[in-house]
Design a protein around this motif. Structure first.
Motif, PDB file in Angstrom:
ATOM      1  N   PHE A 804     -18.897  -3.138  51.665  1.00 34.46           N
ATOM      2  CA  PHE A 804     -17.700  -3.946  51.490  1.00 34.46           C
ATOM      3  C   PHE A 804     -16.513  -3.044  51.215  1.00 34.46           C
ATOM      4  N   LYS A 805     -15.704  -2.857  52.256  1.00 31.78           N
ATOM      5  CA  LYS A 805     -14.513  -2.025  52.162  1.00 31.78           C
ATOM      6  C   LYS A 805     -13.286  -2.921  52.327  1.00 31.78           C
ATOM      7  N   PRO A 806     -12.097  -2.414  51.998  1.00 28.22           N
ATOM      8  CA  PRO A 806     -10.876  -3.210  52.205  1.00 28.22           C
ATOM      9  C   PRO A 806     -10.738  -3.611  53.661  1.00 28.22           C
ATOM     10  N   MET A 807     -10.104  -4.742  53.890  1.00 31.95           N
ATOM     11  CA  MET A 807      -9.919  -5.230  55.258  1.00 31.95           C
ATOM     12  C   MET A 807      -9.084  -4.248  56.066  1.00 31.95           C
ATOM     13  N   GLU A 808      -9.506  -4.034  57.296  1.00 30.31           N
ATOM     14  CA  GLU A 808      -8.741  -3.169  58.174  1.00 30.31           C
ATOM     15  C   GLU A 808      -7.492  -3.894  58.656  1.00 30.31           C
ATOM     16  N   GLU A 809      -6.487  -3.145  58.965  1.00 33.20           N
ATOM     17  CA  GLU A 809      -5.231  -3.739  59.410  1.00 33.20           C
ATOM     18  C   GLU A 809      -5.450  -4.548  60.682  1.00 33.20           C
ATOM     19  N   GLY A 810      -4.910  -5.736  60.689  1.00 35.69           N
ATOM     20  CA  GLY A 810      -5.069  -6.599  61.862  1.00 35.69           C
ATOM     21  C   GLY A 810      -6.110  -7.662  61.657  1.00 35.69           C
ATOM     22  N   ASN A 811      -7.081  -7.404  60.774  1.00 31.38           N
ATOM     23  CA  ASN A 811      -8.086  -8.424  60.487  1.00 31.38           C
ATOM     24  C   ASN A 811      -7.494  -9.506  59.604  1.00 31.38           C
ATOM     25  N   GLY A 812      -8.105 -10.663  59.600  1.00 31.04           N
ATOM     26  CA  GLY A 812      -7.650 -11.761  58.749  1.00 31.04           C
ATOM     27  C   GLY A 812      -6.548 -12.587  59.363  1.00 31.04           C
ATOM     28  N   GLN A 813      -6.179 -12.304  60.609  1.00 31.84           N
ATOM     29  CA  GLN A 813      -5.139 -13.095  61.248  1.00 31.84           C
ATOM     30  C   GLN A 813      -5.631 -14.496  61.594  1.00 31.84           C
ATOM     31  N   PHE A 814      -6.931 -14.660  61.731  1.00 31.42           N
ATOM     32  CA  PHE A 814      -7.518 -15.973  61.976  1.00 31.42           C
ATOM     33  C   PHE A 814      -8.830 -16.045  61.203  1.00 31.42           C
ATOM     34  N   ASP A 815      -9.293 -17.259  60.988  1.00 27.76           N
ATOM     35  CA  ASP A 815     -10.565 -17.471  60.293  1.00 27.76           C
ATOM     36  C   ASP A 815     -11.648 -17.627  61.353  1.00 27.76           C
ATOM     37  N   PRO A 816     -12.606 -16.695  61.446  1.00 34.92           N
ATOM     38  CA  PRO A 816     -13.632 -16.793  62.488  1.00 34.92           C
ATOM     39  C   PRO A 816     -14.602 -17.950  62.274  1.00 34.92           C
ATOM     40  N   LEU A 817     -14.706 -18.466  61.041  1.00 34.40           N
ATOM     41  CA  LEU A 817     -15.599 -19.595  60.745  1.00 34.40           C
ATOM     42  C   LEU A 817     -14.780 -20.699  60.075  1.00 34.40           C
ATOM     43  N   PRO A 818     -13.861 -21.324  60.802  1.00 33.62           N
ATOM     44  CA  PRO A 818     -12.933 -22.282  60.174  1.00 33.62           C
ATOM     45  C   PRO A 818     -13.605 -23.568  59.707  1.00 33.62           C
ATOM     46  N   ASN A 819     -14.812 -23.893  60.222  1.00 30.61           N
ATOM     47  CA  ASN A 819     -15.478 -25.147  59.859  1.00 30.61           C
ATOM     48  C   ASN A 819     -16.719 -24.929  59.001  1.00 30.61           C
ATOM     49  N   LEU A 820     -16.849 -23.741  58.417  1.00 28.42           N
ATOM     50  CA  LEU A 820     -18.007 -23.436  57.587  1.00 28.42           C
ATOM     51  C   LEU A 820     -18.028 -24.327  56.345  1.00 28.42           C
ATOM     52  N   GLU A 821     -19.145 -25.053  56.164  1.00 25.30           N
ATOM     53  CA  GLU A 821     -19.297 -25.966  55.031  1.00 25.30           C
ATOM     54  C   GLU A 821     -20.341 -25.493  54.033  1.00 25.30           C
ATOM     55  N   SER A 822     -21.334 -24.712  54.491  1.00 31.33           N
ATOM     56  CA  SER A 822     -22.411 -24.269  53.608  1.00 31.33           C
ATOM     57  C   SER A 822     -22.646 -22.774  53.806  1.00 31.33           C
ATOM     58  N   LEU A 823     -22.714 -22.034  52.687  1.00 29.84           N
ATOM     59  CA  LEU A 823     -22.954 -20.602  52.738  1.00 29.84           C
ATOM     60  C   LEU A 823     -24.053 -20.248  51.745  1.00 29.84           C
ATOM     61  N   ARG A 824     -25.108 -19.567  52.246  1.00 28.28           N
ATOM     62  CA  ARG A 824     -26.218 -19.142  51.389  1.00 28.28           C
ATOM     63  C   ARG A 824     -26.398 -17.643  51.543  1.00 28.28           C
ATOM     64  N   LEU A 825     -26.299 -16.940  50.425  1.00 22.54           N
ATOM     65  CA  LEU A 825     -26.423 -15.487  50.413  1.00 22.54           C
ATOM     66  C   LEU A 825     -27.630 -15.111  49.577  1.00 22.54           C
ATOM     67  N   TYR A 826     -28.586 -14.381  50.187  1.00 25.05           N
ATOM     68  CA  TYR A 826     -29.825 -14.023  49.510  1.00 25.05           C
ATOM     69  C   TYR A 826     -30.080 -12.524  49.693  1.00 25.05           C
ATOM     70  N   LYS A 827     -30.151 -11.826  48.585  1.00 24.85           N
ATOM     71  CA  LYS A 827     -30.417 -10.388  48.600  1.00 24.85           C
ATOM     72  C   LYS A 827     -29.412  -9.624  49.466  1.00 24.85           C
ATOM     73  N   ILE A 828     -28.134  -9.855  49.220  1.00 26.58           N
ATOM     74  CA  ILE A 828     -27.086  -9.029  49.825  1.00 26.58           C
ATOM     75  C   ILE A 828     -26.856  -7.900  48.826  1.00 26.58           C
ATOM     76  N   PHE A 829     -27.394  -6.743  49.079  1.00 28.06           N
ATOM     77  CA  PHE A 829     -27.642  -5.736  48.056  1.00 28.06           C
ATOM     78  C   PHE A 829     -26.371  -5.174  47.431  1.00 28.06           C
ATOM     79  N   ASN A 830     -25.315  -4.975  48.191  1.00 33.27           N
ATOM     80  CA  ASN A 830     -24.109  -4.349  47.655  1.00 33.27           C
ATOM     81  C   ASN A 830     -23.023  -5.354  47.287  1.00 33.27           C
ATOM     82  N   LEU A 831     -23.330  -6.602  47.300  1.00 37.32           N
ATOM     83  CA  LEU A 831     -22.320  -7.644  47.083  1.00 37.32           C
ATOM     84  C   LEU A 831     -21.910  -7.713  45.611  1.00 37.32           C
TER      85      LEU A 831
END
Length: 984
Positions: A804-831
């Motif tokens: 997890f590094k800072p966002m690169e320039e140009g990223n974040g101009q749009f949301d790639p998952l605009p309709n995401l309703e459920s997020l499950r994160l399991y064993k994301i080691f560096n989070l």
């Protein structure tokens, strides 16, 4: 001079007369101001005491007993109230008049005015006191006299009946809840709905008879006639209860008007409508709508959930059958102590078990055995029940016919036929299997309907039968869940007594529904079973049959043959199927057969061949003549190859072929099956490494709407997946790791994949609504640089290494998952925070409603305020965090933020470093359920939780609950009833 004197004298006399007439009384009134006010006060106290202690109290008591106040009494009460109001309004002027205007000079004019008014009002008071004292006891007229509640005879709910007692207490509590106006009590016929509400009525009678105050002026019980509902008969019962005389020639509208007028005379009421078969419009009866009438409620009992819905019940209570202990206790109570005799008890318990917890059956059948000491009589009764035959008239009239009424009310003959078909099964029935059989038998509509149309209609039928309690939802136990394929777990069951009645009804139809049902009988040999040649359906489900007879009576009209769940069955005679030329449904699931005989190819009318879990089945004979076959289910078999003639099954719509040992699928064979709508090849290992031609063939199946398949990772890259837009449901696994099964979504699961950097999966993933990623790398390359995931609503990620590094320039101009309703994160080691995860992929969480974080051991907080994105997802409703050893707080920093969360459920478990849930006041104001387990450092709940009125459940450890600190002791007492011990 004399003349002048006379003139002056006359003037003086006139002035004196004028002064004595107008000035002197004012002087007198001013002087007597205090005494006049005091006299008025005493008379006012005397009048109000007469009203409150005598007249008003007697009138209220008489009204509760059904009497009506006389008009002059009502007029007197109104006049007293009017004078009391005027006396209250005079108090401010009296206080002002007592204040001196200029040192020792009183306010003469005001005092004179008040004194005069006091004299006038005192005269009125005296007159009202005299009238009130003359009333004596003659205050009311006996136009109608109503008891608050009348006793309804019937069985009482006893102390040992825990479920019934709980339901009784729940209804009594709901009657005190101002938000609940209409209560629906529903359940199968004979389950005890009437007994329950009858006990409610009688409990209210006890309250009315005691010194306690009853919430209702009258409780009205109505037994509703069976359809078509005669409104006049309903009105007659209500009118009789209200002592209204009804003329037989009077119109329904006129009676309704008079009932409405009576109930609107300031009367609070509870109306109990027992045994409602179709929705009743209260306005047509004359009953005011409860939501428009304060302190008035309605209870209805019905077999039909839809009736409760149509009558807009605020609370629905389903009455369930009794457990085994309660059933036996009730049976002994009705059969007598004879049921406990040593030689009788085994048979008595078997009979009680046959009643399956249905109180009506237990009561009637138990009473029918009372006093019978001969063991032969008990044996005969048990055999009759097992044959689904009522063993006497009482059982026939009071049990079987009661349930048959529900059958008679079903909307169509097709639904009735579907219901009777369920009696072929002894236990739980897979919803999918049941619908497949109905579909193959032609019970679900037109022959040319698609599979999806037929399946949807089947679901409607099942829900209709569940709504009238002729079917129930079935919950598998955890052991059984492990034994079965996940997509087969959705199932229903039929109550034993309902099944007996269904078999009894089918017998009454004659040949139309002539069935041989020997399901669940423990049979090992069926060679001696007698049956007629005209039998339509045969069921030997769930026995221990070891072999089928070589010679079997020819059954030219049989359309269904069910032999599943006979594990010892290994062999089927060669010519066995020649006896069933008209068969449409054949089920051999969960048997030990090694092969099918060649006579299977003679079943030209066969539409559904079900071979689930035939673990020893390695080959099938030629089936090219089965040209009417619509469903072939070989789920969990060991087929080595496809049967000869497979390409002749041009009408095949559904194919389950997860055969782990399949060695050969001839190229082009799928193209022959052009009518395929649903294809399941999830565990077919042949596809591994050979998926290219298979995927190409799938793209040409234009009727395919549901696909369940496992693919090699290399087979999905650099291919055209646009054909997937035609699919309505799919479950696609890429890689070796198994994924949780979902039969109603567009799901893709990817495991052990490192090809995201080349974007080779995005063409397929754009069609998914649910995405599982396990042990995959390159998430930012897959998601952060793509804008074609608009359909993705759920994202589950486990075991992925991310940096997890800072966002690169140009990223974040749009949301790639605009309709995401459920997020499950399991064993994301560096989070370290979910915000970092969002920054990595450019997510804004604008529609996120559910967040689950499990075993992310470096996580220190959920969300950070800083950064280009919103602080916290504004629409979050559920948060579940488990086993995050370094989590210290949820939101950093959150104190200055004005965001108000909408979270309704918050579960925190095994978070040893978590100290606080965060503030400010508005953070958790919508919370309804809180789970707090193994969070030892939390000492205080936020004030928004302490003061919340929305909290319904708090689950946690008792020692954690006891160590919590509170801003106010009353906060803890207000939430104490919500606390439940932890669950695992």
């Amino acid at each position: 001079m004399d003349i002048l004197f006379n003139v002056v004298s006359g003037f003086v006399v006139k002035v004196g007369k004028f002064g004595s007439k107008f000035i002197f009384p004012k002087i007198v009134n001013t002087i007597h101001f205090s005494s006049e006010v005091e006299n008025l006060r005493k008379e006012m106290e005397k009048l109000t005491k007469l009203r409150d202690d005598h007249i008003k109290e007697k009138v209220e008591v008489a009204k509760r007993e059904g009497y009506k106040p006389k008009p002059d009494v009502l007029k007197w009460l109104q006049d007293v109230q009017k004078l009391e109001n005027e006396w209250e309004s005079m108090q401010e002027n009296i206080a002002t008049a007592k204040i001196f205007a200029y040192k020792c000079c009183p306010k003469w004019s005001l005092r004179s005015k008040i004194s005069t008014l006091a004299q006038n009002r005192r005269d009125q008071l005296c007159a009202l006191i005299e009238i009130g004292e003359n009333f004596g006891s003659n205050l009311v007229v006996e136009t109608y006299k109503i008891q608050k509640a009348e006793f309804i005879p019937g069985p009482s709910i006893e102390e040992g009946q825990s479920v019934a007692t709980r339901n009784l207490n729940e209804i009594l509590q709901l009657l005190e809840d101002d938000k609940v106006c209409t209560i629906g009590v529903w359940g199968i016929g004979g389950v005890g709905k009437t007994t329950l509400v009858m006990n409610v009525n009688n409990e209210l009678l006890k309250i009315a008879a005691s010194s306690s105050e009853l919430s209702f002026d009258v409780v009205v019980w109505v037994t509703v006639p069976k359809p078509p509902t005669d409104i006049r008969k309903v009105q007659a019962q209500i009118a009789n209860r209200l002592n209204l005389k009804v003329d037989s020639e009077e119109s329904v509208e006129s009676i309704a008007s008079r009932i409405h007028q009576r109930l609107n005379e300031g009367m609070s009421f509870l109306l109990i409508l027992d045994d409602v078969w179709e929705a009743i419009n209260l306005d047509h009866i004359g009953v005011p709508q409860p939501e428009d009438h304060p302190r008035c409620k309605v209870i209805i009992t019905s077999r039909f959930l839809d009736v409760c819905r149509q009558m807009r019940t605020d609370k629905k209570i389903k009455v369930y059958t009794l457990d085994e202990d309660e059933s036996w206790h009730m049976f002994v109570k009705n059969a007598g102590d004879i049921a406990n005799l040593e030689h009788i008890q085994p048979f008595a318990k078997e009979i009680a078990m046959e009643c399956d917890g249905l109180p009506l059956a237990i009561t009637v059948i138990g009473a029918s055995m009372r006093g019978k000491t001969r063991i032969e009589l008990w044996k005969d009764a048990l055999e009759s029940l097992r044959r689904s035959e009522p063993h006497n008239k009482d059982v026939n009239n009071k049990v079987y016919k009661v349930i048959k009424w529900s059958f008679d009310c079903l909307d169509s003959e097709d639904i009735q036929s579907c219901f009777l078909y369920c009696s072929l099964y002894p236990e739980a029935i897979s919803t999918a299997d049941l619908i497949h059989c109905w579909w193959a038998e032609g019970l679900l509509g037109h022959e040319y309907d698609t599979y999806e149309q037929a399946y949807n209609r089947g679901i409607i039928v099942i829900e209709s039968l569940k709504d009238v309690c002729l079917l129930d939802a079935h919950e598998w136990d955890s052991v059984k869940m492990l034994e079965l394929a996940t997509h087969k777990l959705n199932s229903v069951k039929m109550h034993d007594v309902v099944r007996d009645v269904a078999i009894w009804i089918a017998k009454s139809f004659g040949d139309e529904h002539n069935s041989l049902i020997q399901a669940g009988m423990g049979l090992t040999d069926i060679s001696n079973i007698k049956m007629s040649a005209s039998v339509k359906r045969i069921s030997f489900v769930s026995n221990k049959i070891e072999r089928l007879p070589d010679c079997f009576l020819e059954c030219p009209e049989t359309t269904t043959l069910l032999l599943q769940d006979n594990v010892p069955l290994r062999r089927i005679p060669h010519d066995y199927f020649l006896a069933f030329p008209a068969i449409r449904v054949l089920n051999l699931s969960n048997t030990s057969i090694r092969a099918l005989p060649f006579s299977i190819d003679s079943l030209s009318q066969l539409r559904a061949l079900v071979l689930q879990n035939c673990c020893y089945l390695t080959e099938l004979p030629a089936i090219g003549n089965l040209r009417n076959l619509q469903l072939l289910d070989c789920d969990n078999t060991r087929l080595h190859r496809l049967p000869p003639g497979m390409d002749e099954l041009t009408d095949l719509r559904v194919l389950y072929l997860p055969a782990t040992d399949l060695e050969n699928i001839r190229e082009g064979i799928l193209l022959k099956l052009s009518n395929i709508e649903m294809l399941n090849m999830l565990d077919t290992k042949y596809l591994w490494g050979r998926s290219y031609p298979m995927l190409d063939e799938l793209s040409y199946l234009h009727k395919l709407t549901c696909l369940i398949i496992k693919l090699d990772r290399s087979s999905v890259s650099n291919r055209d997946h646009t054909w997937m837009s035609r699919l309505k449901r799919f479950h696609i696994e890429v890689g070796e790791a198994p994924m949780p099964f979902s039969n109603s979504t567009r799901m893709i699961g990817v495991s052990e994949c490192e090809i995201f950097s080349r974007g080779q999966l995005s063409g397929m993933l754009q069609f998914a609504s649910l995405l599982y990623l396990t042990n995959c790398n390159g998430l930012s390359k897959l998601i952060g640089y793509n804008n074609n995931f608009y359909g993705l609503k759920s994202l589950h990620i486990s075991g992925c290494h991310c940096y997890f590094k800072p966002m690169e320039e140009g990223n974040g101009q749009f949301d790639p998952l605009p309709n995401l309703e459920s997020l499950r994160l399991y064993k994301i080691f560096n989070l370290k925070s979910v915000s970092d995860f969002g920054h990595l992929l450019g997510l804004r969480f604008s529609k996120l409603r559910q967040l689950d974080v499990y075993d992310c051991r470096r996580l220190t907080c959920l969300f950070k305020v800083d950064g280009p994105f919103p602080v916290v997802p504004k629409h979050l409703e559920e948060i579940d965090i488990i086993c995050c050893a370094e989590l210290e707080e949820l939101f950093v920093p959150f104190g200055s933020s004005q965001t108000t969360l909408k979270v309704r459920k918050l579960v925190l478990k095994m978070l040893p470093e978590l100290r606080t849930l965060g503030e400010p006041q508005s953070t958790w104001e919508h919370l309804e359920e809180l789970g707090l387990m193994d969070c030892d450092r939390i000492r205080k709940l936020p004030i928004s939780i302490q003061t919340s009125k929305n909290i319904k459940v708090i689950r946690g450890d008792s020692y954690c609950w006891n160590q919590l600190e509170w801003d106010d002791d009353s906060f803890k007492s207000n939430l104490e009833h919500c606390f439940l011990p932890r669950y695992y």
